[in-house]
Motif scaffolding. Structure first.
Motif, PDB file in Angstrom:
ATOM      1  N   LEU A 145     -45.749 137.234  -2.178  1.00  0.00           N
ATOM      2  CA  LEU A 145     -44.628 137.804  -1.424  1.00  0.00           C
ATOM      3  C   LEU A 145     -44.705 139.326  -1.367  1.00  0.00           C
ATOM      4  O   LEU A 145     -44.379 139.937  -0.349  1.00  0.00           O
ATOM      5  N   SER A 146     -45.144 139.945  -2.452  1.00  0.00           N
ATOM      6  CA  SER A 146     -45.170 141.405  -2.507  1.00  0.00           C
ATOM      7  C   SER A 146     -46.464 142.010  -1.980  1.00  0.00           C
ATOM      8  O   SER A 146     -46.452 143.117  -1.438  1.00  0.00           O
ATOM      9  N   GLU A 147     -47.588 141.283  -2.110  1.00  0.00           N
ATOM     10  CA  GLU A 147     -48.880 141.873  -1.752  1.00  0.00           C
ATOM     11  C   GLU A 147     -49.521 141.256  -0.513  1.00  0.00           C
ATOM     12  O   GLU A 147     -50.362 141.893   0.124  1.00  0.00           O
ATOM     13  N   ALA A 148     -49.141 140.039  -0.188  1.00  0.00           N
ATOM     14  CA  ALA A 148     -49.802 139.341   0.922  1.00  0.00           C
ATOM     15  C   ALA A 148     -48.769 138.502   1.669  1.00  0.00           C
ATOM     16  O   ALA A 148     -48.763 137.275   1.570  1.00  0.00           O
ATOM     17  N   PRO A 149     -47.898 139.129   2.438  1.00  0.00           N
ATOM     18  CA  PRO A 149     -46.773 138.409   3.068  1.00  0.00           C
ATOM     19  C   PRO A 149     -47.190 137.343   4.064  1.00  0.00           C
ATOM     20  O   PRO A 149     -46.397 136.442   4.364  1.00  0.00           O
ATOM     21  N   ASN A 150     -48.401 137.411   4.604  1.00  0.00           N
ATOM     22  CA  ASN A 150     -48.861 136.413   5.572  1.00  0.00           C
ATOM     23  C   ASN A 150     -49.721 135.323   4.938  1.00  0.00           C
ATOM     24  O   ASN A 150     -50.243 134.459   5.637  1.00  0.00           O
ATOM     25  N   VAL A 151     -49.863 135.381   3.628  1.00  0.00           N
ATOM     26  CA  VAL A 151     -50.652 134.380   2.903  1.00  0.00           C
ATOM     27  C   VAL A 151     -49.699 133.359   2.286  1.00  0.00           C
ATOM     28  O   VAL A 151     -48.687 133.731   1.688  1.00  0.00           O
ATOM     29  N   SER A 152     -50.013 132.091   2.449  1.00  0.00           N
ATOM     30  CA  SER A 152     -49.188 131.023   1.872  1.00  0.00           C
ATOM     31  C   SER A 152     -50.012 130.209   0.886  1.00  0.00           C
ATOM     32  O   SER A 152     -51.253 130.245   0.897  1.00  0.00           O
ATOM     33  N   VAL A 153     -49.319 129.459   0.050  1.00  0.00           N
ATOM     34  CA  VAL A 153     -50.001 128.663  -0.967  1.00  0.00           C
ATOM     35  C   VAL A 153     -49.268 127.340  -1.142  1.00  0.00           C
ATOM     36  O   VAL A 153     -48.041 127.273  -1.014  1.00  0.00           O
ATOM     37  N   SER A 154     -50.023 126.296  -1.405  1.00  0.00           N
ATOM     38  CA  SER A 154     -49.423 125.007  -1.759  1.00  0.00           C
ATOM     39  C   SER A 154     -50.008 124.572  -3.095  1.00  0.00           C
ATOM     40  O   SER A 154     -51.219 124.694  -3.326  1.00  0.00           O
ATOM     41  N   PHE A 155     -49.131 124.108  -3.986  1.00  0.00           N
ATOM     42  CA  PHE A 155     -49.548 123.646  -5.309  1.00  0.00           C
ATOM     43  C   PHE A 155     -49.638 122.123  -5.287  1.00  0.00           C
ATOM     44  O   PHE A 155     -48.716 121.452  -4.836  1.00  0.00           O
ATOM     45  N   HIS A 156     -50.748 121.612  -5.793  1.00  0.00           N
ATOM     46  CA  HIS A 156     -50.963 120.160  -5.816  1.00  0.00           C
ATOM     47  C   HIS A 156     -51.131 119.706  -7.262  1.00  0.00           C
ATOM     48  O   HIS A 156     -51.870 120.309  -8.037  1.00  0.00           O
ATOM     49  N   GLN A 157     -50.437 118.627  -7.604  1.00  0.00           N
ATOM     50  CA  GLN A 157     -50.541 118.071  -8.944  1.00  0.00           C
ATOM     51  C   GLN A 157     -51.958 117.559  -9.171  1.00  0.00           C
ATOM     52  O   GLN A 157     -52.472 116.729  -8.421  1.00  0.00           O
ATOM     53  N   SER A 158     -52.604 118.067 -10.205  1.00  0.00           N
ATOM     54  CA  SER A 158     -53.954 117.616 -10.534  1.00  0.00           C
ATOM     55  C   SER A 158     -54.178 117.742 -12.028  1.00  0.00           C
ATOM     56  O   SER A 158     -53.467 118.477 -12.719  1.00  0.00           O
ATOM     57  N   ASN A 159     -55.157 117.018 -12.523  1.00  0.00           N
ATOM     58  CA  ASN A 159     -55.527 117.086 -13.928  1.00  0.00           C
ATOM     59  C   ASN A 159     -57.014 116.773 -14.034  1.00  0.00           C
ATOM     60  O   ASN A 159     -57.691 116.605 -13.016  1.00  0.00           O
ATOM     61  N   ARG A 160     -57.538 116.711 -15.247  1.00  0.00           N
ATOM     62  CA  ARG A 160     -58.982 116.539 -15.402  1.00  0.00           C
ATOM     63  C   ARG A 160     -59.469 115.185 -14.878  1.00  0.00           C
ATOM     64  O   ARG A 160     -60.669 115.002 -14.656  1.00  0.00           O
ATOM     65  N   HIS A 161     -58.554 114.233 -14.678  1.00  0.00           N
ATOM     66  CA  HIS A 161     -58.933 112.928 -14.155  1.00  0.00           C
ATOM     67  C   HIS A 161     -59.044 112.941 -12.628  1.00  0.00           C
ATOM     68  O   HIS A 161     -59.751 112.109 -12.056  1.00  0.00           O
ATOM     69  N   THR A 162     -58.345 113.845 -11.966  1.00  0.00           N
ATOM     70  CA  THR A 162     -58.278 113.838 -10.502  1.00  0.00           C
ATOM     71  C   THR A 162     -58.888 115.059  -9.841  1.00  0.00           C
ATOM     72  O   THR A 162     -59.154 115.041  -8.642  1.00  0.00           O
ATOM     73  N   VAL A 163     -59.097 116.135 -10.604  1.00  0.00           N
ATOM     74  CA  VAL A 163     -59.445 117.411  -9.979  1.00  0.00           C
ATOM     75  C   VAL A 163     -60.811 117.382  -9.296  1.00  0.00           C
ATOM     76  O   VAL A 163     -61.006 118.010  -8.251  1.00  0.00           O
ATOM     77  N   GLU A 164     -61.763 116.646  -9.853  1.00  0.00           N
ATOM     78  CA  GLU A 164     -63.103 116.637  -9.272  1.00  0.00           C
ATOM     79  C   GLU A 164     -63.085 116.096  -7.842  1.00  0.00           C
ATOM     80  O   GLU A 164     -63.654 116.707  -6.928  1.00  0.00           O
ATOM     81  N   LYS A 165     -62.428 114.961  -7.631  1.00  0.00           N
ATOM     82  CA  LYS A 165     -62.367 114.370  -6.306  1.00  0.00           C
ATOM     83  C   LYS A 165     -61.611 115.262  -5.339  1.00  0.00           C
ATOM     84  O   LYS A 165     -62.000 115.421  -4.169  1.00  0.00           O
ATOM     85  N   MET A 166     -60.538 115.898  -5.821  1.00  0.00           N
ATOM     86  CA  MET A 166     -59.726 116.748  -4.948  1.00  0.00           C
ATOM     87  C   MET A 166     -60.489 118.005  -4.518  1.00  0.00           C
ATOM     88  O   MET A 166     -60.347 118.483  -3.391  1.00  0.00           O
ATOM     89  N   LEU A 167     -61.324 118.532  -5.409  1.00  0.00           N
ATOM     90  CA  LEU A 167     -62.153 119.683  -5.040  1.00  0.00           C
ATOM     91  C   LEU A 167     -63.283 119.251  -4.097  1.00  0.00           C
ATOM     92  O   LEU A 167     -63.599 119.942  -3.132  1.00  0.00           O
TER      93      LEU A 167
END
Length: 338
Positions: A145-167
């Motif tokens: 919000l303070s440094e990159a007002p046109n940049v957005s982000v989405s957080f996705h629930q992941s853990n060591r069991h799921t992160v490999e496939k999601m990446l």
């Protein structure tokens, strides 16, 4: 734009690029570079039908491309199993070279491109379990919000069991993870360490702070675990011939305060999550009455975006948010009662 999309555009011009060089490319000219796109799509999707949809091709057309790939490689490359199209050892080895070649082509087309976070629009997908979302997610959002007002982000629930496939599928650009998987196509950087703390309603429990082992084991426990059945506390208690009563099992840290406020119970969770929840709930945090050890916290991303300017900037921002967070080694002092 994803690597596969860039490759799709770039490889269509590869023959022309080679022709402008004074090189004898008769052998290369006989190879259909569209097959490399087909290979990467099947590699990433582990499904001919999904790969066909991704490339806007019919399933029969992609099946024909796979047949040509098998003929060119002299190997089945992908074998149908109950879990999808699994790569053979030959395909796994080929993937490294094809990905490397794709990166070289991508870099040739993108050379000179820059990223200005103060002006440019961009979207990032970050993967992390909800303990990290609670602890460092707000700091990431505030920095944007303070440094990159046109940049957005989405957080996705992941853990060591799921992160490999999601990446691998491109669902995530970057992940914050404990004990990340070791894969040749993944890059990782250990940036901090974290540990565990107890969180509870001190008034409802009526116990001295910090908790003694006897008071700790006398209380019902609210467990947060991927399996929902046991966790590191149970592993550490077993050699001591001790046990605890798990009254409720949860799979998300954010739900913990609702199960503790006004109730004589305790939960043992990562220190950074305990402190984040205590700030918004008024619950008490203290060290666990037994040694639960510490664990590494790492950033993980696909090697294909290693040199991407925007991705590098986001890694820096997330790294700062993690390292500066209270309760994570390398950041602020751990504010727990001991």
């Amino acid at each position: 734009m994803s690597l596969l999309a860039i490759l799709t555009v770039a490889l269509s011009s590869v023959k022309l690029l080679f022709m402008v060089q004074n090189i004898n490319l008769n052998d290369i000219a006989r190879f259909d570079f569209n097959l490399a796109i087909a290979f990467m799509a099947i590699w990433q999707e582990r499904s001919v039908s999904k790969a066909a949809d991704r490339l806007s091709l019919s399933q029969s057309a992609l099946s024909a491309a796979l047949a040509r790939l098998r003929e060119a490689a002299g190997d089945p490359l992908f074998v149908r199993t109950r879990g999808g199209m699994q790569p053979t050892p030959r395909a796994i080895e080929m993937a490294k070279n094809i990905e490397h070649g794709a990166l070289l082509i991508r870099d040739a087309f993108r050379d000179g491109l820059d990223f200005n976070p103060a002006q440019d629009a961009h979207h990032f997908s970050l993967g992390m379990s909800d303990d990290f979302q609670l602890a460092v997610g707000p700091a990431v959002s505030q920095r944007l919000l303070s440094e990159a007002p046109n940049v957005s982000v989405s957080f996705h629930q992941s853990n060591r069991h799921t992160v490999e496939k999601m990446l691998e599928t491109g669902e995530l650009d970057l992940a914050v993870i404990a004990r990340p998987p070791e894969r040749s196509w993944l890059a990782q950087e250990q940036i901090a360490q974290s540990g565990y703390a107890c969180i509870f309603d001190a008034v409802a429990c009526g116990c001295a702070v910090p908790l003694s082992l006897e008071d700790y084991l006398a209380l019902p426990h609210i467990l947060v675990s991927y399996s929902g059945r046991e966790g590191i506390v149970d592993e550490k208690l077993r050699p001591l011939a001790r046990s605890r009563k798990i009254q409720t099992g949860l799979t998300h840290f954010a739900a913990v305060p609702a199960f503790l406020r006004g109730i004589a119970a305790v939960s043992t969770i990562p220190t950074h999550a305990a402190l984040a929840l205590a700030r918004i709930s008024g619950l008490q945090v203290c060290e666990a009455p037994l040694d639960l050890g510490r664990y590494p916290v790492s950033l993980v991303w696909r090697r294909e975006i290693q040199d991407d300017v925007a991705a590098s900037w986001m890694r820096m921002l997330v790294r700062d948010a993690v390292c500066n967070h209270v309760g994570i080694d390398g950041g602020a002092e751990v504010e727990v009662t001991s």
